[in-house]
Design a protein around this motif. Structure first.
Motif, mmCIF file in Angstrom:
data_model
loop_
_atom_site.group_PDB
_atom_site.id
_atom_site.type_symbol
_atom_site.label_atom_id
_atom_site.label_comp_id
_atom_site.label_asym_id
_atom_site.label_seq_id
_atom_site.Cartn_x
_atom_site.Cartn_y
_atom_site.Cartn_z
ATOM 1 N N SER A 9 1.619 11.673 9.364
ATOM 2 C CA SER A 9 2.480 10.999 10.344
ATOM 3 C C SER A 9 3.580 10.205 9.654
ATOM 4 C CB SER A 9 1.652 10.072 11.234
ATOM 5 O OG SER A 9 0.742 10.804 12.024
ATOM 6 N N THR A 10 3.257 9.572 8.537
ATOM 7 C CA THR A 10 4.261 8.815 7.787
ATOM 8 C C THR A 10 5.392 9.730 7.331
ATOM 9 O OG1 THR A 10 2.643 7.182 7.043
ATOM 10 C CG2 THR A 10 4.643 7.386 5.748
ATOM 11 N N THR A 11 5.062 10.947 6.960
ATOM 12 C CA THR A 11 6.092 11.899 6.542
ATOM 13 C C THR A 11 7.072 12.167 7.678
ATOM 14 O OG1 THR A 11 4.580 12.953 4.972
ATOM 15 C CG2 THR A 11 6.490 14.231 5.662
ATOM 16 N N LEU A 12 6.559 12.387 8.888
ATOM 17 C CA LEU A 12 7.451 12.606 10.026
ATOM 18 C C LEU A 12 8.285 11.369 10.319
ATOM 19 C CD1 LEU A 12 5.393 14.654 12.649
ATOM 20 C CD2 LEU A 12 6.721 15.452 10.690
ATOM 21 N N ARG A 13 7.668 10.199 10.257
ATOM 22 C CA ARG A 13 8.410 8.960 10.535
ATOM 23 C C ARG A 13 9.510 8.738 9.500
ATOM 24 N NH1 ARG A 13 3.003 6.434 11.002
ATOM 25 N NH2 ARG A 13 2.322 6.682 13.170
ATOM 26 N N ALA A 14 9.247 9.131 8.267
ATOM 27 C CA ALA A 14 10.273 8.977 7.233
ATOM 28 C C ALA A 14 11.449 9.914 7.493
ATOM 29 C CB ALA A 14 9.674 9.240 5.854
ATOM 30 N N ILE A 15 11.157 11.141 7.908
ATOM 31 C CA ILE A 15 12.232 12.095 8.198
ATOM 32 C C ILE A 15 13.081 11.605 9.363
ATOM 33 C CG2 ILE A 15 12.735 14.440 9.007
ATOM 34 C CD1 ILE A 15 10.156 15.309 7.510
ATOM 35 N N LEU A 20 10.136 17.554 15.418
ATOM 36 C CA LEU A 20 8.986 17.052 14.675
ATOM 37 C C LEU A 20 7.893 16.721 15.674
ATOM 38 C CD1 LEU A 20 10.917 14.459 12.433
ATOM 39 C CD2 LEU A 20 10.617 16.911 12.009
ATOM 40 N N LEU A 21 6.705 17.258 15.471
ATOM 41 C CA LEU A 21 5.610 17.037 16.415
ATOM 42 C C LEU A 21 4.392 16.482 15.696
ATOM 43 C CD1 LEU A 21 6.745 20.304 17.402
ATOM 44 C CD2 LEU A 21 5.920 19.099 19.408
ATOM 45 N N ASP A 22 3.891 15.367 16.221
ATOM 46 C CA ASP A 22 2.742 14.695 15.616
ATOM 47 C C ASP A 22 1.519 14.915 16.499
ATOM 48 O OD1 ASP A 22 1.019 13.076 14.226
ATOM 49 O OD2 ASP A 22 2.399 11.385 14.089
ATOM 50 N N GLU A 23 0.604 15.754 16.037
ATOM 51 C CA GLU A 23 -0.653 16.060 16.731
ATOM 52 C C GLU A 23 -0.434 16.536 18.176
ATOM 53 O OE1 GLU A 23 -3.299 16.171 15.059
ATOM 54 O OE2 GLU A 23 -3.121 14.777 13.385
ATOM 55 N N PRO A 24 0.320 17.624 18.370
ATOM 56 C CA PRO A 24 0.592 18.078 19.740
ATOM 57 C C PRO A 24 -0.634 18.540 20.507
ATOM 58 C CG PRO A 24 1.353 19.704 18.145
ATOM 59 C CD PRO A 24 0.992 18.474 17.369
ATOM 60 N N SER A 25 -1.734 18.859 19.823
ATOM 61 C CA SER A 25 -2.927 19.330 20.527
ATOM 62 C C SER A 25 -3.896 18.207 20.874
ATOM 63 C CB SER A 25 -3.662 20.381 19.683
ATOM 64 O OG SER A 25 -4.358 19.768 18.606
ATOM 65 N N MET A 26 -3.607 16.986 20.424
ATOM 66 C CA MET A 26 -4.564 15.898 20.586
ATOM 67 C C MET A 26 -4.871 15.624 22.059
ATOM 68 S SD MET A 26 -4.396 11.972 19.177
ATOM 69 C CE MET A 26 -4.618 12.482 17.476
ATOM 70 N N GLY A 27 -6.151 15.605 22.390
ATOM 71 C CA GLY A 27 -6.584 15.264 23.738
ATOM 72 C C GLY A 27 -6.450 16.378 24.757
ATOM 73 N N LEU A 28 -6.051 17.575 24.316
ATOM 74 C CA LEU A 28 -5.861 18.675 25.256
ATOM 75 C C LEU A 28 -7.073 19.600 25.271
ATOM 76 C CD1 LEU A 28 -2.149 19.745 24.603
ATOM 77 C CD2 LEU A 28 -3.023 17.972 26.130
ATOM 78 N N ALA A 29 -7.385 20.112 26.446
ATOM 79 C CA ALA A 29 -8.435 21.123 26.566
ATOM 80 C C ALA A 29 -7.976 22.401 25.866
ATOM 81 C CB ALA A 29 -8.731 21.394 28.037
ATOM 82 N N PRO A 30 -8.913 23.252 25.437
ATOM 83 C CA PRO A 30 -8.534 24.457 24.686
ATOM 84 C C PRO A 30 -7.463 25.314 25.347
ATOM 85 C CG PRO A 30 -10.899 24.128 24.556
ATOM 86 C CD PRO A 30 -10.374 23.080 25.501
ATOM 87 N N LEU A 31 -7.572 25.552 26.660
ATOM 88 C CA LEU A 31 -6.567 26.379 27.324
ATOM 89 C C LEU A 31 -5.207 25.710 27.318
ATOM 90 C CD1 LEU A 31 -8.481 27.920 30.370
ATOM 91 C CD2 LEU A 31 -7.658 29.086 28.307
ATOM 92 N N LEU A 32 -5.183 24.401 27.489
ATOM 93 C CA LEU A 32 -3.921 23.677 27.455
ATOM 94 C C LEU A 32 -3.319 23.676 26.056
ATOM 95 C CD1 LEU A 32 -4.341 20.559 29.775
ATOM 96 C CD2 LEU A 32 -2.721 22.447 30.024
ATOM 97 N N ILE A 52 0.853 -1.193 0.000
ATOM 98 C CA ILE A 52 0.000 0.000 0.000
ATOM 99 C C ILE A 52 0.887 1.241 0.000
ATOM 100 C CG2 ILE A 52 -1.760 1.286 1.251
ATOM 101 C CD1 ILE A 52 -2.675 -1.383 2.440
ATOM 102 N N LYS A 53 0.739 2.069 -1.006
ATOM 103 C CA LYS A 53 1.546 3.287 -1.134
ATOM 104 C C LYS A 53 1.000 4.346 -0.182
ATOM 105 C CE LYS A 53 4.823 4.966 -4.011
ATOM 106 N NZ LYS A 53 6.047 4.260 -4.398
ATOM 107 N N ALA A 54 1.852 4.829 0.723
ATOM 108 C CA ALA A 54 1.429 5.849 1.683
ATOM 109 C C ALA A 54 1.823 7.247 1.240
ATOM 110 C CB ALA A 54 2.027 5.555 3.058
ATOM 111 N N LEU A 55 3.000 7.392 0.651
ATOM 112 C CA LEU A 55 3.470 8.694 0.170
ATOM 113 C C LEU A 55 3.843 8.574 -1.299
ATOM 114 C CD1 LEU A 55 5.781 9.897 3.110
ATOM 115 C CD2 LEU A 55 3.346 10.363 2.750
#
Length: 237
Positions: A42-48, A160-172, A15-18
């Motif tokens: 995410s695959t792009t970051l993992r490749a780098i 390199l940051l993958d989804e740094p806002s995931m699961g955080l409340a708006p203020l956080l 399966i071609k991802a990039l």
């Protein structure tokens, strides 16, 4: 250019991802990659960071060095590229301090340990209060702080940051991005992938839109925010 990516191709089994991804990042820049789930961000970051192999014909260079010649551990210890993965992946049975110290294990400038730990605690004061607490017992926001702090300790030329806002409340979320801006002002280039396109394009100076494993649009963040296709698909209007 600090990072140059050309014709990056990655597959998982058959399966071609990039499909020939290419972009450039200047030193001390803040760049975001936005797009839907499964777009290849995410695959792009993992490749780098060399966590997944790039296929023949792919080219990546960092500070003029052929990135494809480096193993993942050397990407961190020799090139100074750190990776904050989605899900944080901390050592949950180790304390905050032990996670930070372990992140710096391969560094050559060990005499700077204390200075850098003090800086992490300055950026994230909550971590100083929790330094003897095990990572697995931290709140989600505190774990994200520790994940970024760990990356700060391991390599700071580029983060390199993958989804740094995931699961955080708006203020956080806002607090986290303010901390990242502070890290950038100190000299670290930042490349992040983020589903919260509105927040990412407010934070980054430039952005790339990825769809189906390809870059389909790029430009200054303020221009992308006004693009009708981006507004309709990713900004709610």
């Amino acid at each position: 250019m600090q990072l140059v990516v050309e014709n990056l191709q990655v597959s998982y089994d058959k399966i071609k991802a990039l499909h020939g991804v290419g972009f450039n990042i200047d030193q001390r820049d803040i760049v975001c990659v936005i797009g839907a789930n499964g777009a290849g961000k995410s695959t792009t970051l993992r490749a780098i960071s060399r966590m997944v192999p790039a296929e023949a014909g792919s080219r990546m260079s960092f500070m003029g060095r052929d990135l494809l010649q480096y193993q993942p551990d050397k990407v961190v210890s020799e090139l100074g590229i750190s990776h904050v993965p989605e899900g944080r992946r901390l050592f949950g049975n180790l304390t905050v301090m032990e996670n930070l110290l372990l992140a710096a294990f391969a560094r050559r400038d060990k005499h700077h340990f204390k200075r850098d730990i003090d800086e992490v605690f300055s950026i994230f004061p909550r971590l100083r209060e929790r330094e003897e607490q095990t990572a697995g017992t931290l709140s989600g926001g505190e774990q994200q702080m520790l994940a970024v702090g760990r990356a700060y300790m391991s390599g700071r030329r580029m983060m390199l940051l993958d989804e740094p806002s995931m699961g955080l409340a708006p203020l956080l979320m806002l607090s986290m991005f303010e901390a990242l801006e502070r890290i950038n002002r100190a000299g670290t280039t930042i490349l992040l992938v983020e589903q919260n396109a509105r927040l990412a394009l407010r934070f980054a100076r430039r952005g790339y839109l990825m769809e189906n494993g390809q870059i389909v649009l790029d430009g200054e963040s303020n221009v992308l925010r006004e693009n009708p296709e981006v507004k309709k698909a990713y900004l709610g209007g």
